[in-house]
Design an enzyme around this catalytic site. Structure first.
Site, PDB file in Angstrom:
ATOM      1  N   ARG A 122     -25.316 -11.196 -21.376  1.00 36.66           N
ATOM      2  CA  ARG A 122     -26.706 -11.639 -21.545  1.00 36.66           C
ATOM      3  C   ARG A 122     -27.329 -12.035 -20.217  1.00 36.66           C
ATOM      4  O   ARG A 122     -28.487 -11.777 -19.953  1.00 36.66           O
ATOM      5  CB  ARG A 122     -26.754 -12.859 -22.485  1.00 36.66           C
ATOM      6  N   SER A 142     -24.074 -18.033 -30.446  1.00 36.11           N
ATOM      7  CA  SER A 142     -23.681 -18.593 -31.747  1.00 36.11           C
ATOM      8  C   SER A 142     -23.613 -20.114 -31.657  1.00 36.11           C
ATOM      9  O   SER A 142     -23.999 -20.819 -32.596  1.00 36.11           O
ATOM     10  CB  SER A 142     -22.311 -18.052 -32.160  1.00 36.11           C
TER      11      SER A 142
END
Ligand code: PNS
Length: 188
Positions: free
Chosen positions: A92, A130
């Site tokens: 990311r 998450s």
């Protein structure tokens, strides 16, 4: 013609739209993609492996070449077992790179025949993890657009059960100790 089978290993606790974005990208470049959920007996996840599997199966039902599986032990051993030649991982931001590079090189040391392929999810998911989804949901923030609707619903159910226990109200079919174990505020 040579077919490329890849695995996309991870914890997926819970699966997010960032994971889904990567699965979609992976499904376009690999002939077969297996989303492989690690069964880690040392971790205390928010969602059981069975729940995560169900969520991922529902999320990926529209992709013909994507399946969901679980594994224990080394990722490279699992990859060999299912005859995959590639490990897919997402990066990311630059902060992911060091850990991912370390893992990819260790996996290569363990199994030189396996390649790791890194893909970048859409920029709009570059901050998404998450862990943050769990934290924001547990503290009452909105996680709409960060996870698929069914994951959002499952998270809300979990959090409602935990809050009932925090208020001393036992939820149906659960003992107070079960309720407490789900009311953790943060997990890495
Ligand atoms: O979603 P995550 O938690 O970042 O996924 C990490 C995962 C599951 C890919 C990694 O912890 C892993 O591969 N675990 C299996 C054990 C293993 O192979 N360890 C050596 C990695 S170099």
């Amino acid at each position: 013609m040579k077919r490329i089978k890849a695995i996309y290993p991870g914890s997926f606790d819970p699966p997010t739209n960032g994971h889904l974005d990567l699965i979609e990208r992976g499904s376009k470049i690999f002939d077969e993609l297996v989303v492989a959920i690690l069964r880690n007996p040392e971790k205390d996840p928010l969602f059981s492996v069975a729940d995560r599997r169900k969520m991922l199966e529902a999320m990926t039902s529209g992709f013909d070449n994507v399946s969901v599986d679980t594994f224990e032990g080394l990722t490279v051993d699992y990859a060999l077992r299912v005859e995959a030649t590639t490990i897919l991982r997402g990066i990311r931001a630059i902060s992911d790179y060091e850990y991912e590079l370390q893992m990819a090189l260790m996996n290569r040391k363990l199994q030189p025949g396996l390649e790791t392929v890194f893909m970048m999810p859409a920029e709009k998911y570059s901050y998404l993890s998450s862990r943050l989804v769990r934290e924001v949901a547990q503290l009452g923030g909105s996680i709409a657009c960060l996870v698929p609707e069914l994951v959002e619903q499952k998270l809300r159910e979990k959090i409602d059960v935990a809050h009932k226990f925090d208020n001393g109200e036992p939820a149906a079919g659960k003992t107070p100790s079960e309720g407490k174990s789900k009311s953790r505020k943060k997990k890495s």
